[in-house]
Write an enzyme that holds these catalytic residues in place. Structure first.
Site, PDB file in Angstrom:
ATOM      1  N   HIS A 134      -3.754  -4.924   0.855  1.00 19.44           N
ATOM      2  CA  HIS A 134      -3.204  -5.253   2.174  1.00 19.44           C
ATOM      3  C   HIS A 134      -3.250  -6.759   2.413  1.00 19.44           C
ATOM      4  O   HIS A 134      -4.156  -7.261   3.078  1.00 19.44           O
ATOM      5  CB  HIS A 134      -3.980  -4.519   3.275  1.00 19.44           C
ATOM      6  CG  HIS A 134      -3.568  -3.102   3.465  1.00 19.44           C
ATOM      7  ND1 HIS A 134      -2.490  -2.737   4.258  1.00 19.44           N
ATOM      8  CD2 HIS A 134      -4.061  -1.954   2.950  1.00 19.44           C
ATOM      9  CE1 HIS A 134      -2.351  -1.417   4.238  1.00 19.44           C
ATOM     10  NE2 HIS A 134      -3.290  -0.911   3.450  1.00 19.44           N
ATOM     11  N   CYS A 166       0.829  -1.204   0.000  1.00 26.57           N
ATOM     12  CA  CYS A 166       0.000   0.000   0.000  1.00 26.57           C
ATOM     13  C   CYS A 166       0.871   1.264   0.000  1.00 26.57           C
ATOM     14  O   CYS A 166       1.528   1.541  -0.985  1.00 26.57           O
ATOM     15  CB  CYS A 166      -1.009  -0.040   1.159  1.00 26.57           C
ATOM     16  SG  CYS A 166      -2.382   1.124   0.916  1.00 26.57           S
ATOM     17  N   GLU A 189      -1.576  -8.558   4.394  1.00 22.61           N
ATOM     18  CA  GLU A 189      -1.417  -8.955   5.800  1.00 22.61           C
ATOM     19  C   GLU A 189      -2.760  -9.110   6.506  1.00 22.61           C
ATOM     20  O   GLU A 189      -2.856  -9.812   7.519  1.00 22.61           O
ATOM     21  CB  GLU A 189      -0.525  -7.947   6.538  1.00 22.61           C
ATOM     22  CG  GLU A 189      -1.209  -6.663   7.004  1.00 22.61           C
ATOM     23  CD  GLU A 189      -1.479  -5.651   5.887  1.00 22.61           C
ATOM     24  OE1 GLU A 189      -1.107  -5.922   4.723  1.00 22.61           O
ATOM     25  OE2 GLU A 189      -2.059  -4.588   6.186  1.00 22.61           O
TER      26      GLU A 189
END
Ligand code: MN
Length: 249
Positions: A212, A109, A214
């Site tokens: 994202h 990002c 994660e």
């Protein structure tokens, strides 16, 4: 030996104290993929970027605030969010040092945007006003909401890591890559044409994603989490080349 993976951190005021850290999801993702997560708070002494890079086997540039447009020669747009000068300064020196060393980098990002700026590219400061389209890149909803498709270029690092040619991804950004930096190539696009994934054409494993991954740390078999495994697979050989001790032999 566990590859040492630096994760760039941020500072926030919590209960009237300045704290530094990273989102736990990054730590969980690195641990699940077999790496040792090391938080790198913004550090502003001039040589900390190089010093930090020298201790690492791989690097994650995490998400966060907008990059100061002064770093790519633009005047601030009215919708520019708050900028964090110390974090920008540290991460720009860190990226330069990491690239010099050929460290594997996963840029997420803001991290992808930061890499693009560090290498000479520019950003859209506010997609809704500067580049309106038919894809909502910052919808309301949970961080795990898969908001739009990304088509991946076959044979690229991101396609190889995720074993996919198309992904449904989350989307939590109002900025994006405008002009790609020299030495980078676009490897994934949203249906509106926005760059959603990049890689370096030379100089070591460098993958950037606008989403994202994660956030999906509770889905270890998701293509998102395979990005972390690919980073750590690339970092393993770095680890073997650069032992902890005995640098001067
Ligand atoms: Mn998006």
């Amino acid at each position: 030996m566990i590859p040492r993976i630096g994760i760039t951190g941020l500072t926030r005021t919590v209960d009237r104290r300045r704290l530094t850290g990273v989102g736990q999801a990054y730590v969980s993702s690195v641990c699940a993929a077999g790496g040792l997560p090391l938080v790198l708070p913004p550090m502003t002494a001039t040589d900390y970027g190089a010093a930090a890079a020298a201790t690492l086997d791989g690097l994650i540039l995490s998400g966060g605030a907008d990059v100061d447009p002064a770093h790519y020669g633009a005047v601030p747009h009215p919708a520019l969010g708050p900028v964090e000068p110390d974090r920008d300064a540290f991460e720009l020196t860190l990226v330069a040092a990491a690239r010099d060393l050929g460290l594997p980098i996963l840029a997420i990002c803001r991290g992808m945007q930061l890499v693009n700026v560090a290498l000479g590219g520019t950003l859209w400061q506010d997609l809704p006003t500067e580049r309106p389209g038919n894809v909502e890149h910052h919808p309301n909803g949970p961080r795990t909401h898969r908001a739009h498709r990304v088509d991946l270029v076959r044979g690229t690092a991101v396609a190889s890591a995720t074993d996919a040619t198309s992904l449904e991804v989350n989307s939590l950004h109002h900025q994006g890559i405008r002009d790609l930096a020299p030495g980078l190539r676009a490897t994934g696009h949203a249906p509106d044409g926005l760059v959603e994934a990049i890689e370096a054409s030379a100089g070591g494993w460098l993958v950037g994603v606008q989403w994202h991954p994660e956030a999906f740390h509770e889905e270890p078999d998701s293509p998102d989490q395979h990005l972390f495994r690919s980073l750590i697979a690339a970092a393993g050989p770095t680890r073997e080349r650069r032992p902890l001790t005995g640098s001067a032999r």
